[in-house]
Design an enzyme around this catalytic site. Structure first.
Site, PDB file in Angstrom:
ATOM      1  N   TYR A  26       1.156  -1.895   0.011  1.00  0.00           N
ATOM      2  CA  TYR A  26      -0.106   0.025   0.228  1.00  0.00           C
ATOM      3  C   TYR A  26       0.645   1.425  -0.125  1.00  0.00           C
ATOM      4  CZ  TYR A  26      -4.073  -3.378   1.022  1.00  0.00           C
ATOM      5  OH  TYR A  26      -4.300  -4.080   0.877  1.00  0.00           O
ATOM      6  N   ARG A 108      -3.139 -10.664  -6.825  1.00  0.00           N
ATOM      7  CA  ARG A 108      -3.287 -10.924  -5.406  1.00  0.00           C
ATOM      8  C   ARG A 108      -3.579 -12.032  -4.899  1.00  0.00           C
ATOM      9  NH1 ARG A 108      -3.941  -5.778  -1.568  1.00  0.00           N
ATOM     10  NH2 ARG A 108      -2.986  -7.278   0.115  1.00  0.00           N
TER      11      ARG A 108
HETATM   12  C1  DQA Z   1      -7.563  -2.996  -0.915  1.00  0.00           C
HETATM   13  C2  DQA Z   1      -8.169  -4.163  -1.433  1.00  0.00           C
HETATM   14  C3  DQA Z   1      -8.152  -5.429  -0.871  1.00  0.00           C
HETATM   15  O1  DQA Z   1      -8.475  -6.388  -0.903  1.00  0.00           O
HETATM   16  C4  DQA Z   1      -7.981  -5.338   0.707  1.00  0.00           C
HETATM   17  O2  DQA Z   1      -8.938  -5.817   1.735  1.00  0.00           O
HETATM   18  C5  DQA Z   1      -8.381  -3.800   1.276  1.00  0.00           C
HETATM   19  C6  DQA Z   1      -7.403  -2.415   0.327  1.00  0.00           C
HETATM   20  C7  DQA Z   1      -6.964  -2.317  -1.855  1.00  0.00           C
HETATM   21  O3  DQA Z   1      -6.890  -0.919  -1.907  1.00  0.00           O
HETATM   22  O4  DQA Z   1      -6.314  -2.151  -2.559  1.00  0.00           O
HETATM   23  O5  DQA Z   1      -8.205  -3.330   2.805  1.00  0.00           O
HETATM   24  O6  DQA Z   1      -9.492  -2.609  -1.513  1.00  0.00           O
END
Ligand code: DQA
Length: 143
Positions: A26, A108
């Site tokens: 992230y 993912r």
């Molecule tokens: C997410 C992707 C989702 O699978 C994950 O559970 C998140 C963040 C993203 O921003 O990439 O919390 O929404």
């Protein structure tokens, strides 16, 4: 409400930890710095922000803004993959909702490849890091 456009950036569970949470996925930027950047990039837009780890609070927020705001950029986090209730809330309101993901969920785990909310949203933007939020606002403004 003033005569600027009003767009809500709505973040779901664990997104309060952006900048600290799994930075390899992230990134290192906090949501606060992202929001500051968005507000500079879109001076014609009142960019509001709300985050909750609680599904029902996200739904309450959608109801609250959904008949007056010009759009919602929604990163529902893991609820994306599980929540019929958030799908129904998006369907229930008038404001267009863009589904946002920071990561490319298709690179993912397979359980992230299913979204229960895409069918209720006007479109999806994902995989562009924090820039996904900016692209989502651009998409909402171009509707
Ligand atoms: C997410 C992707 C989702 O699978 C994950 O559970 C998140 C963040 C993203 O921003 O990439 O919390 O929404």
């Amino acid at each position: 409400m003033n005569n600027k456009k009003h767009i809500l950036v709505l973040n779901g569970p664990n997104l309060n930890l952006l900048g600290k949470r799994e930075p390899g996925i992230y990134g290192n930027d906090s949501m606060e710095s992202c929001l500051a950047h968005l507000r500079v990039s879109f001076p014609e837009v009142e960019v509001e922000y709300y985050q909750s780890n609680v599904e029902g609070e996200l739904i309450n927020k959608l109801h609250e803004v959904g008949f007056t705001y010009d759009g919602v950029a929604l990163n529902a986090g893991a609820y994306t993959h599980t929540s019929v209730a958030i799908h129904d809330a998006i369907k229930a309101i008038e404001a267009p909702v863009v589904e946002v993901h920071i990561s490319n969920v298709y690179q993912r785990e397979t359980y992230r490849h299913t979204s229960l909310i895409t069918g209720a949203c006007v479109g999806v933007i994902g995989g562009f890091g924090m820039n996904s939020y900016k692209l989502a606002i651009e998409a909402l403004l171009a509707l």
